[in-house]
Design a protein around this motif. Structure first.
Motif, mmCIF file in Angstrom:
data_model
loop_
_atom_site.group_PDB
_atom_site.id
_atom_site.type_symbol
_atom_site.label_atom_id
_atom_site.label_comp_id
_atom_site.label_asym_id
_atom_site.label_seq_id
_atom_site.Cartn_x
_atom_site.Cartn_y
_atom_site.Cartn_z
ATOM 1 N N GLU A 235 -5.353 4.595 3.771
ATOM 2 C CA GLU A 235 -4.596 5.571 3.050
ATOM 3 C C GLU A 235 -4.845 6.795 3.576
ATOM 4 O O GLU A 235 -5.878 7.470 4.126
ATOM 5 N N HIS B 257 -3.007 11.234 2.871
ATOM 6 C CA HIS B 257 -2.380 12.057 2.174
ATOM 7 C C HIS B 257 -1.926 13.190 2.583
ATOM 8 O O HIS B 257 -2.423 13.945 3.609
ATOM 9 N N SER C 106 0.900 16.697 1.549
ATOM 10 C CA SER C 106 1.809 17.708 0.423
ATOM 11 C C SER C 106 2.900 18.265 1.306
ATOM 12 O O SER C 106 2.758 18.776 2.500
ATOM 13 N N ASN D 5 2.830 15.386 -3.735
ATOM 14 C CA ASN D 5 1.406 14.800 -2.832
ATOM 15 C C ASN D 5 1.730 13.480 -2.682
ATOM 16 O O ASN D 5 1.366 12.738 -3.351
ATOM 17 N N TYR D 6 1.995 13.221 -1.341
ATOM 18 C CA TYR D 6 2.141 11.913 -0.725
ATOM 19 C C TYR D 6 1.034 11.072 -0.527
ATOM 20 O O TYR D 6 -0.086 11.855 -0.245
ATOM 21 N N ILE D 7 1.169 9.588 -0.939
ATOM 22 C CA ILE D 7 -0.011 9.009 -0.098
ATOM 23 C C ILE D 7 0.732 7.971 0.799
ATOM 24 O O ILE D 7 1.821 7.254 0.225
ATOM 25 N N GLU E 89 0.170 4.532 2.751
ATOM 26 C CA GLU E 89 -0.783 3.457 2.927
ATOM 27 C C GLU E 89 -0.223 2.575 4.034
ATOM 28 O O GLU E 89 0.773 2.034 3.931
ATOM 29 N N ASP F 288 2.345 17.559 6.870
ATOM 30 C CA ASP F 288 1.203 18.268 5.712
ATOM 31 C C ASP F 288 1.813 19.802 5.651
ATOM 32 O O ASP F 288 2.092 20.370 6.648
#
Length: 119
Positions: A8, A10, A12, A33-35, A37, A69
């Motif tokens: 994962e 992360h 933003s 706030n993206y994740i 995977e 980001d």
């Protein structure tokens, strides 16, 4: 037997879905706030017992950190179709050229929603 691993990441970022009607909330500039995977798979493990060393995925972390980001995704991707679905496909295609074991990418914009690209 197929082995699968996931990792994962992360970030933003903001975006705007310009193709939606102007009264739609997502047509306005907003952020998430993206994740991300990423899933990799292999039928056989390598000589170390891995599908792939997780450390090898640092190239994706670097790409996300430097290109996505705290950016405006419409500018990064150069178009107005900056949905979770389109991001999943973008990250899959990027990974496939560097990590041939990639089998799927999922992107979340909220804790309750996921989009997945799996060819």
């Amino acid at each position: 037997m197929t082995y699968r691993i996931t990792k994962e990441f992360h970030f933003s970022a903001s975006h705007q879905l310009v193709s939606l009607p102007s009264d739609h909330q997502c047509a306005r500039l907003h952020g998430h706030n993206y994740i991300v995977e990423v899933e990799l798979k292999a039928d056989e493990l390598n000589e170390h017992g891995f599908v792939r060393d997780y450390q090898d995925l640092s190239v994706l972390k670097h790409y996300i950190d430097t290109a996505f980001d705290h950016r405006h995704l419409n500018d990064v991707l150069g178009h107005g179709r900056v949905t979770a679905e389109c991001l999943a496909k973008h990250f899959f295609d990027w990974c496939k050229t560097r990590l041939p074991e990639v089998s799927a990418v999922r992107v979340s914009e909220t804790a309750k929603t996921w989009a997945e690209y799996r060819p």
